[in-house]
Every structure is written in structure tokens, then in C-alpha cells.
Design an enzyme around this catalytic site. Structure first.
Site, short mmCIF file in Angstrom:
data_model
loop_
_atom_site.label_atom_id
_atom_site.label_comp_id
_atom_site.label_asym_id
_atom_site.label_seq_id
_atom_site.Cartn_x
_atom_site.Cartn_y
_atom_site.Cartn_z
N LEU A 24 0.85 -1.19 0.00
CA LEU A 24 0.00 0.00 0.00
C LEU A 24 0.88 1.24 0.00
O LEU A 24 0.64 2.19 -0.72
CB LEU A 24 -0.91 -0.02 1.24
N ASN A 69 -4.56 -7.43 -8.53
CA ASN A 69 -3.55 -6.45 -8.95
C ASN A 69 -2.41 -7.12 -9.68
O ASN A 69 -2.07 -8.27 -9.43
CB ASN A 69 -3.04 -5.65 -7.74
N GLY A 106 3.31 -5.00 -10.34
CA GLY A 106 4.66 -5.29 -10.84
C GLY A 106 5.74 -4.46 -10.17
O GLY A 106 6.69 -3.99 -10.83
N PHE A 107 5.61 -4.30 -8.85
CA PHE A 107 6.65 -3.58 -8.07
C PHE A 107 6.96 -2.20 -8.64
O PHE A 107 8.12 -1.82 -8.81
CB PHE A 107 7.97 -4.37 -8.01
N ASN A 123 10.04 -4.07 3.10
CA ASN A 123 9.86 -5.26 2.25
C ASN A 123 10.67 -5.06 0.96
O ASN A 123 10.51 -4.06 0.27
CB ASN A 123 8.34 -5.38 1.98
N SER A 168 5.51 -12.43 -4.91
CA SER A 168 4.64 -11.65 -5.79
C SER A 168 4.45 -12.44 -7.08
O SER A 168 5.42 -12.95 -7.65
CB SER A 168 5.27 -10.30 -6.13
N ASN A 202 3.62 -11.11 -9.80
CA ASN A 202 3.67 -10.15 -10.92
C ASN A 202 5.07 -9.83 -11.41
O ASN A 202 5.26 -8.93 -12.22
CB ASN A 202 2.95 -8.86 -10.51
N THR A 203 6.07 -10.54 -10.86
CA THR A 203 7.43 -10.42 -11.37
C THR A 203 7.82 -11.80 -11.86
O THR A 203 7.96 -12.72 -11.05
CB THR A 203 8.39 -9.92 -10.26
N LYS A 260 8.32 -13.73 2.97
CA LYS A 260 6.89 -13.70 2.64
C LYS A 260 6.57 -14.68 1.54
O LYS A 260 7.17 -14.62 0.46
CB LYS A 260 6.48 -12.28 2.23
N ASN A 314 0.99 -13.84 0.58
CA ASN A 314 0.82 -12.86 -0.49
C ASN A 314 -0.52 -13.16 -1.22
O ASN A 314 -1.33 -13.94 -0.73
CB ASN A 314 2.02 -12.96 -1.45
#
Ligand SMILES: Cc1cc2nc3c(=O)[nH]c(=O)nc-3n(C[C@H](O)[C@H](O)[C@H](O)COP(=O)(O)O)c2cc1C
Length: 341
Positions: free
Chosen positions: A63, A110, A113-114, A138, A174, A176-177, A216, A245
Site C-alpha cells: 500500500l 492487482n 509489478g513492483f 519489504n 509476488s 507479478n514479477t 513472505k 501474499n
């Protein structure tokens, strides 16, 4: 009051509303006003990872990726604040749109992508903050660092954030990577953990303090894989595990608008899966390492459920978006009402 704000915010695109909320929370924090927005949660002090928390309900990563509103979030009553994921170099993330609300399911998908302004910028924000409570940072890898070189990125971030973090979270979950989640398994995980453990020992010597490191993980693992991760973390002397996650699963959102967008699903649909992972971890870890639970806490009782499943702390993201800061107090109250073990 949040209901009214939410009606307005939800008229905007999710990312515009996210950016605006962050600006407002940040500005409120600088003016010291956010405490007026919501009744403070009860004090429920806990000690975890050798750190003292005012209460066990924290802000989950993602966030406040750049640490732009640390004071603001703390003033809303969170017992700890985790900022990031941050990468060594700034990067724009995926093309927009990349956040989707699924209100019928109290969920979010979401594929950010960092997107972040890089670790140096984040540290400037940490230095500028007044916050004295528990701050998690993080860390992740840049999207264009090959996954075989991922360790380098984590070590760069570990070195840089070490002096400024209460604890450090290594995000290997994640979705998204590309390739990131492969770091959760087998030899890749072992190599990463060994490198982190070795560098941390050097940093203990350099800084004269031992900063806890948490890993995580994703909810999309079999029980056997979860148990293997737990053993690997114990073997490498890690300090905590954060579960979980977002999920790649789409159970609970089939047929809903945006239900088939690519990315990680969070909020109510991930709750049971995440809690199951907490239970498997708790069984395997048998009290030797604390668990920080995230995933689908949209009511106070869900936070209590996570603690009952074996977690020591919880974190909120999607539930906070849907319910606002009152959820923090609700969660603290529900945890306080649990029978003491
Ligand atoms: C828009 C969005 C961005 C996120 N970004 C990150 C991130 O950068 N790093 C991370 O570790 N987790 C990130 N997360 C995952 C959350 O921290 C949390 O683990 C997950 O959403 C499950 O909790 P929830 O169901 O309460 O949202 C993100 C989640 C959302 C919805």
C-alpha cells in the site's frame, strides 16, 4: 465517515483512488491529524521477533510502496507498518490499468509489478518520518534483473535498508514479477536463504544490532511444499514467515466483472487458503518461528481466526481498502477477546 469517503473514492479508478488516499493519509500524517479520523485501537502490546508492538495488527506491504505515508498510517492505529516492496533501482511497474476492484467478492486483483521509486528514495522517506514504532521494509528484485541474479538485488536492498528497518521482509511471492516465485522452492530458496543469512551476520557486526528477517510466501503451495519452506527457513535461521501474499487462484471470483484479469487476487477469496497455510506452518514450526498472517482479513473475527491458527501478528490490505481504519480497531478487539493460551 469512511463509508462516505469510500463512496467518493470508489467512483475513481482504483489506482487514482489509491494515489489520492495515499496523498491524503500522508498529508494528514504530516499535520498529525489522522488520529482524529478514527478512534484509537486498544493497547494490546506484544513481543515478536524480539520487537515490541503496541498492537498485533499491521499494514501489509504494497500500500505504501515508497514509504510516503508512514506517519499517516501509524496515526490510524496500526501496531506496525510495512513499506515496500522496494527494488534496488526505480521502476515503473506494469502498464495501467493494473488494479481491479471486485466489490461483490470484497476482493482486489492487482498486477502492479513492483512499481516503486527505488530503495534510495524510500530511505529518504524513512529518514523524514517521525514514526518510532515497528517499521518493516519489504524488499524485492528489479523486473529486469534475471532471476538467476535475484540474490544480488536482495543483498543490495538488505545492505541499504538494514540500519533503518525494525525488520526486513524478503518478498519471494509476488505473482507479478516473472520467475520470482521460483525462489520459494528447492535449491533456489536454499541459495537465497544462505546468502541472506551470511550477509546478515556481516551486517550484525557492522551495525551492532540484529535486524530480524522475515520471508513472505505465496498461498499457492501444497502442504508438502509449505512444510519444506518452513524447514528451510528454520535451517537458515530466519526470524519469521509472512503468510500470505496474493493468490493466482480465482476461486470465489469466477464470472465476476474483472474476475479473469491477470495478477494476484486478494481479499475475502484468499482468506481460507491463507489461513490453511498458517495452520500448516504452525504445525511444522511448532513455536520455533513466529508467523505473520495476511490474507482476507475483512472483519475483526478473521484476525482472531489467524491468531487462533497460530499467527503472532496479522496484516491488513484489501480489508483496509473496503472497510477503512475502523477495521484496525475491530481486529485488535477481536484478538484481545481470544482466550489466553
Ligand atoms: C494492490 C496491491 C499491491 C500489493 N503489493 C505488494 C507488494 O508490493 N509487496 C508484497 O509483499 N505484497 C503486496 N501485496 C500483497 C499484500 O501485502 C497482502 O499480502 C495480500 O493482499 C493479502 O492480504 P489481503 O487479502 O488483506 O489484501 C499487494 C496487494 C495488493 C492488493
Amino acid at each position: 465517515m469512511y463509508n462516505l469517503a469510500r463512496q467518493l473514492l470508489f467512483k475513481l479508478s482504483p489506482e487514482t483512488s489509491h494515489d489520492l488516499s495515499l496523498d491524503l493519509i500522508g498529508a494528514g500524517g504530516r499535520l498529525g491529524l489522522n488520529g482524529l479520523l478514527t478512534k484509537a485501537p486498544a493497547r494490546l502490546p506484544v513481543q515478536v521477533m524480539g520487537l515490541s508492538f503496541d498492537n498485533p495488527v499491521g499494514l501489509a506491504a504494497g500500500l505504501d510502496k515508497n514509504g510516503a505515508a508512514i506517519d499517516g498510517f501509524a496515526q490510524l492505529g496500526f501496531g506496525f507498518v510495512e513499506i515496500g516492496t522496494v527494488t534496488p533501482r526505480p521502476q515503473p511497474g506494469n502498464p495501467k490499468p493494473r488494479i481491479f476492484r471486485l466489490p461483490e467478492a470484497t476482493a482486489i486483483i492487482n498486477r502492479m509489478g513492483f512499481n516503486n521509486l527505488g530503495v534510495d528514495n524510500l530511505l529518504n522517506r524513512v529518514r523524514a518520518s517521525q514514526y518510532k514504532g515497528v517499521l518493516g521494509i519489504n524488499i524485492g528484485k528489479n523486473f529486469d534483473t534475471p532471476v538467476e541474479r535475484a540474490v544480488d538485488d536482495y543483498l543490495i536492498c538488505l545492505d541499504k535498508v538494514y540500519a533503518h528497518a525494525s525488520y526486513i521482509t524478503v518478498n519471494v511471492s509476488s505473482p507479478n514479477t516473472p520467475g520470482l516465485r521460483s525462489l520459494q522452492f528447492g535449491e533456489s530458496l536454499k541459495q537465497l536463504l544462505d546468502a541472506l543469512a551470511e550477509r546478515r551476520e556481516a551486517l550484525v557486526g557492522l551495525h551492532g544490532k540484529r535486524v530480524p528477517v522475515a520471508i513472505k510466501i505465496a498461498p499457492d503451495m501444497s502442504d508438502e511444499e509449505t512444510a519444506q519452506v518452513a524447514q528451510a527457513l528454520l535451517g537458515a535461521g530466519m526470524d519469521a514467515v509472512i503468510a500470505t501474499n496474493t493468490t493466482l487462484g480465482r476461486e470465489g471470483v469466477e464470472g465476476l466483472a474483472h474476475g479473469d484479469e491477470a495478477g494476484g487476487l486478494s481479499g475475502a477469496p484468499v482468506r481460507e487458503r491463507s489461513t490453511h497455510i498458517v495452520k500448516v506452518l504452525a504445525g511444522e514450526l511448532a513455536g520455533r518461528m513466529p508467523i505473520i498472517a495476511a490474507g482476507g482479513i475483512t472483519e475483526g473475527k478473521h484476525a482472531a481466526e489467524k491468531i487462533a491458527a497460530g499467527a503472532s501478528l496479522v496484516q491488513l490490505y484489501s480489508g483496509f481498502i473496503y472497510k477503512g481504519p475502523a477495521l484496525i480497531r475491530e481486529a485488535v478487539d477481536a484478538i484481545a477477546a481470544l482466550p489466553r493460551t
